[in-house]
Design an enzyme around this catalytic site. Sequence first.
Site: not given
Length: 537
Positions: A228, A276, A405
Amino acid sequence: MKQFAALVNVLGTSTKTNDKLEALSDYFATAADEDKVWVIAIFSGRRPKRTVNSTQLVTWCAELVGLPLWLFEESYHTVGDLGETIALLLPEPTATQSFTLSYYIGQLIQLSKAGESEKKAFITSSWMSMTMEERFVFNKLITGGFRIGVSQKVMVNALAKTVSLDASVIAHRISGNWDPALVTFSGLLHADSGAIDHSKPYPFYLAYALEGDPAELGPTEEWQAEWKWDGIRGQIIKRNNELFVWSRGEELMTEKFPEYEILARLLADGTVLDGEIIPAKLGAPLPFALMQTRIGRKNVSKKQLQEAPISFFVYDILEYEGIDIRNEPMQERRNKLERVVKDIFDKADDASAVPVMLSPVIPFSSWGDLADTRSQSRNNGAEGLMLKRKSSIYQVGRKTGDWWKWKIDPLTIDAVMIYAQKGHGRRSNLYTDYTFAVKDGDKLVTFTKAYSGLTDKEFAQVDDFVKKHSIEKFGPVRTVKPELVFEIAFEGIAASNRHKSGVALRFPRISRWRKDKKADEINTLDDLKKLLTTYGK
């Protein structure tokens, strides 16, 4: 405006999602099309540019009421919201008029190039023809400060109840770079406006936090694990031989990241990537704090490009060869994504100049093995792990079941509160925004602010303490006796020249009220710097 004011009143005072959904559905079923477009725009962050500043509003209101500015400021500090303060202070209307929401917004847009006297005349005459509820939302339109607790998901579901479209289709069509002053309601939702918006992003799929044991998710072979990453969620779009970069907050950010320009040549047309936006060098993430040197700048210097180079850690593909593939299983999308990334590097003259990194899949044979890997997250510049069901489609918004997550535990430090300020919205009458300090010898050094993490009951107790133990007052800020100790949790720490403590925290919040500790038992500045040495970069 009456109808919009009534809607805002329900949305702002109700705590039940169904009540908000019903209010929005009723509005979309009965309001004028021009007003409906502006409501969609306002509640999805597309507010008109400000044409009047706060100082002008304060001055004009004070003149109407006959109030000295210092007393207006005191009233504002008590209420905590400028738009509401003005609405409460203004005298009774001299006459009432019923203009539409779109009329007022149109007038405000036209005033952008007008002189101050013309702006004042329109604002004050509008105030004096409105009820208090209408004044409140009118002021919010001017200041752009709508915070009424309605999610885009609720708005999309309300629209789905009044038009013959699926919620996921609506979510996609109201995304992107559209102008509420130019588009019609039908053109927005039914895509019959003629022009094709090649930049339009897809709604993002969001994950819930995993609170329990991951073994409860089932067999490991059904799941894919990834890091993550700590960055800005974004989409890179290549359509019509044009490149577009969108943030999750639906901000078009193409020009802010010139590193991505090379992808206009390397990325195949009809491709949308999800990933991201992260500062990185040699494929390794850099501290997110470096992103602050890039965000908000219209022109990026050569030095900033060198010190905070931006990469795109890509982990999904939503459009392939011009076809929406969100309903394909994630494993199939991953196979296509790997082919697309390979193609990018095959076309590149210099692989090191390609600002893209394929987010790796983490191999694991048991949930226990994966837990051990998760413990190394910070060493890899990550916040934890993402768990994604291999058979999952790419959904819209935050859904339970297929994406999770699994974040690592936050870092914590014990600190004492030394400043307090009143909050906003429903907390505007309570001191809920706090500044915290750690010990440095005989001194206290401030290092962060936080305004979340306590229950309503605890906030009320702290508010009572602030009012009874204030030492000094500086505008809206009160200095308080350094007695209340709190545990502050945060996701990351970085060196900072802008802070007296020399550190900056990532997502600080109150973890718990340490009623078991006294002020002389808090952590020290040296403790913070040890965390910086261990976990910072």
